[in-house]
Design an enzyme around this catalytic site. Sequence first.
Site, PDB file in Angstrom:
ATOM      1  N   ARG A  78       0.731  -1.260  -0.007  1.00 23.14           N
ATOM      2  CA  ARG A  78      -0.099   0.000  -0.211  1.00 23.14           C
ATOM      3  C   ARG A  78       0.699   1.249   0.025  1.00 23.14           C
ATOM      4  NH1 ARG A  78      -5.254   1.995   1.779  1.00 23.14           N
ATOM      5  NH2 ARG A  78      -6.005  -0.264   2.089  1.00 23.14           N
TER       6      ARG A  78
ATOM      7  N   ASP B  87      -3.394  -0.050  -3.882  1.00 23.41           N
ATOM      8  CA  ASP B  87      -4.518  -0.351  -2.682  1.00 23.41           C
ATOM      9  C   ASP B  87      -5.243  -1.414  -3.407  1.00 23.41           C
ATOM     10  OD1 ASP B  87      -6.761  -0.534  -1.483  1.00 23.41           O
ATOM     11  OD2 ASP B  87      -7.621   1.534  -1.942  1.00 23.41           O
TER      12      ASP B  87
ATOM     13  N   ASP C  61       3.851 -23.672   3.985  1.00 29.95           N
ATOM     14  CA  ASP C  61       4.037 -23.965   5.524  1.00 29.95           C
ATOM     15  C   ASP C  61       5.524 -24.049   5.668  1.00 29.95           C
ATOM     16  OD1 ASP C  61       4.417 -25.360   7.989  1.00 29.95           O
ATOM     17  OD2 ASP C  61       2.498 -25.860   7.888  1.00 29.95           O
ATOM     18  N   HIS C  62       5.950 -22.955   6.107  1.00 31.80           N
ATOM     19  CA  HIS C  62       7.403 -22.734   6.046  1.00 31.80           C
ATOM     20  C   HIS C  62       8.234 -23.933   6.705  1.00 31.80           C
ATOM     21  CE1 HIS C  62       7.141 -20.603  10.200  1.00 31.80           C
ATOM     22  NE2 HIS C  62       8.471 -20.963  10.076  1.00 31.80           N
TER      23      HIS C  62
ATOM     24  N   LYS D 180      12.142 -26.412   5.920  1.00 30.56           N
ATOM     25  CA  LYS D 180      13.164 -26.567   6.865  1.00 30.56           C
ATOM     26  C   LYS D 180      13.782 -27.975   6.535  1.00 30.56           C
ATOM     27  CE  LYS D 180      11.233 -24.098  10.801  1.00 30.56           C
ATOM     28  NZ  LYS D 180      12.018 -23.064  11.264  1.00 30.56           N
TER      29      LYS D 180
ATOM     30  N   GLU E 215       9.028 -22.105  22.131  1.00 32.64           N
ATOM     31  CA  GLU E 215       9.562 -20.829  21.558  1.00 32.64           C
ATOM     32  C   GLU E 215       9.691 -20.002  22.906  1.00 32.64           C
ATOM     33  OE1 GLU E 215       8.041 -19.203  17.624  1.00 32.64           O
ATOM     34  OE2 GLU E 215       6.327 -19.776  18.861  1.00 32.64           O
TER      35      GLU E 215
ATOM     36  N   HIS F 176       2.015 -26.103  11.087  1.00 26.57           N
ATOM     37  CA  HIS F 176       3.447 -26.754  11.197  1.00 26.57           C
ATOM     38  C   HIS F 176       3.369 -28.158  12.011  1.00 26.57           C
ATOM     39  CE1 HIS F 176       3.963 -22.685  10.157  1.00 26.57           C
ATOM     40  NE2 HIS F 176       3.906 -22.215  11.485  1.00 26.57           N
TER      41      HIS F 176
ATOM     42  N   LYS G 245       4.583 -20.284  23.830  1.00 25.07           N
ATOM     43  CA  LYS G 245       5.273 -19.249  23.693  1.00 25.07           C
ATOM     44  C   LYS G 245       5.701 -18.896  25.146  1.00 25.07           C
ATOM     45  CE  LYS G 245       4.046 -17.315  19.648  1.00 25.07           C
ATOM     46  NZ  LYS G 245       4.811 -17.269  18.495  1.00 25.07           N
TER      47      LYS G 245
HETATM   48  C1  BG6 Z   1       4.866 -18.982  12.698  1.00 28.98           C
HETATM   49  C2  BG6 Z   1       3.987 -18.464  13.606  1.00 28.98           C
HETATM   50  O1  BG6 Z   1       3.919 -19.545  11.667  1.00 28.98           O
HETATM   51  O2  BG6 Z   1       5.546 -19.660  12.823  1.00 28.98           O
HETATM   52  C3  BG6 Z   1       4.761 -17.705  14.867  1.00 28.98           C
HETATM   53  O3  BG6 Z   1       2.908 -17.674  13.407  1.00 28.98           O
HETATM   54  C4  BG6 Z   1       5.898 -18.690  15.264  1.00 28.98           C
HETATM   55  O4  BG6 Z   1       3.924 -17.621  15.993  1.00 28.98           O
HETATM   56  C5  BG6 Z   1       6.717 -19.235  13.935  1.00 28.98           C
HETATM   57  O5  BG6 Z   1       6.727 -18.008  15.907  1.00 28.98           O
HETATM   58  C6  BG6 Z   1       7.851 -20.016  14.456  1.00 28.98           C
HETATM   59  O6  BG6 Z   1       8.641 -20.443  13.127  1.00 28.98           O
HETATM   60  P1  BG6 Z   1      10.042 -20.901  13.315  1.00 28.98           P
HETATM   61  O7  BG6 Z   1      10.580 -21.318  12.003  1.00 28.98           O
HETATM   62  O8  BG6 Z   1      10.681 -19.651  14.103  1.00 28.98           O
HETATM   63  O9  BG6 Z   1       9.943 -21.951  14.063  1.00 28.98           O
END
Ligand code: BG6
Length: 494
Positions: free
Chosen positions: A60, A101, A185-186, A190, A224, A248, A342
């Site tokens: 934006r 926008d 889904d990151h 990994k 975390e 995840h 967390k």
């Molecule tokens: C994200 C969550 O998808 O993954 C976050 O929204 C989390 O809350 C994060 O901290 C953790 O990712 P990683 O790669 O640091 O384990």
Amino acid sequence: MKEAAASRRNSLPDTSFTADRLLLFGATGDLAQRMLLPSLCALNADQLLAPDLKIIGTARSKMGDDEFRALARDALTKHLSAERQGEIAAFLERLSYQSLDATTLEGYEELAGKVGDRSDGLAIFLSTAPSLFEATIKGLRHAGLTQGKVRIGLEKPLGTDLASSREINDAVAAAFPEERIYRIDHYLGKETVQNLLALRFANILFEPIWNARYIDHVQITVAETVGLEDRVAYYNDAGALRDMVQNHMLQLLALVAMEPPTSFDATAVRDEKVKVLRALRPVAEGEVVTGQYRAGAINGEAVPGYDEELGKESDTETFVALKAGVGNWRWNGVPFYLRTGKRLPERATQIVVQFRSIPFSIFAGRGARTQPNRLVIGIQPEENIQLSLMAKQPGLDREGIRLRSVPLDIAMPHAFSGTRRRIAYERLLLDLVEGDQTLFVRRDEVEAQWDWIDRIRAMWSDSGLRPRTYTAGSWGPSAAIALAERDGVSWHDE
Ligand code: BG6
């Protein structure tokens, strides 16, 4: 470099093409600054991006190309390691910017103009608020940006429940076929997560005993130390179950539990994962514990409680532990304990596969005790694989035989020293540009995940479950320990 890309392409399905335009929505946002731009810069430095790939950022904020490059330079200076700093300038040349926008159609034609010739392929990456997804797709269609060789990557969260996730999926499906949709889904990017597949399916050792007969239970922990960070609005609406378990952790569970796919390709792998996700049995009331952190200390540093960080009271869970199960022939009766939170004492993601005891000990009469074998897969921060084995303690055994559990320990960075460890987004962005869906989540998977999560949330609201408190820096509410101990199981905390 060209040869490597060509040989990779040859091993991919025909629908693949390597895009020479990458359009980043949310280009000024936190994810772009911390992960996407640094990942792309690293790929560029290693000559993994096609020389003609142009990266167009959009968001934006009104700014020109030079201002965007300056923003990117600052982000890269901050987030890239010292030895990569010299590589920033060359990368910036690929970047341009168009403000937009996303909610009104007008700007999309100008955006298409900025993207320019896309006959060789366009990869779009949406990392914006999901509330903008539908409008964005509409705008892209309006400007013809969905036609031809175009694929789209979607960053989470993809909805807040099954119904909203379906809406998003429908909106995207109206413009793109599933083979062109890349849901991120990151965790799948990994390295050690992918290694799970190598461990299971590139070795003969584990598969014959990878079932209810030999496995007592599985634990998956994603701990975390961070708190709310700067994500107040999102996180307080989401909570740990939707933020971490829905995506995840269920993906990790699916990789642990799935049947061997017939090949390492997108359809075969995802077919097997979705069967597991659909076989997840419902979680009963006594099988889940939620928590919310209160002020405490992590690594000797005082940290505030969740409600203090938020500035108000809230019922959002920052911790969840639950006992899941997969209702199929292989896994019947094997608990999968999942735990995430967390402000826990350390950052650690790991999978523990606890094997059963041996059926009979020939050493019992000589005073020796045996412990069941255990496989621990460390995903982060340590990437390692540890298998505990029983061994005889050296000695003459005059007072009986002593056996001890000793680890067979593979530290991945050590085993593969000299190989650069890549962050998840490097892999995923490259796959998006080149067209390999194997590490992306298919629609049926996401929907099976939401379906299971929705049932848990419905059960919470029926039973009026509210998060228990835990002190920041502890392993969550004591009820989470009791949840496992009731079954004679201890969480693996070392
Ligand atoms: C994200 C969550 O998808 O993954 C976050 O929204 C989390 O809350 C994060 O901290 C953790 O990712 P990683 O790669 O640091 O384990």
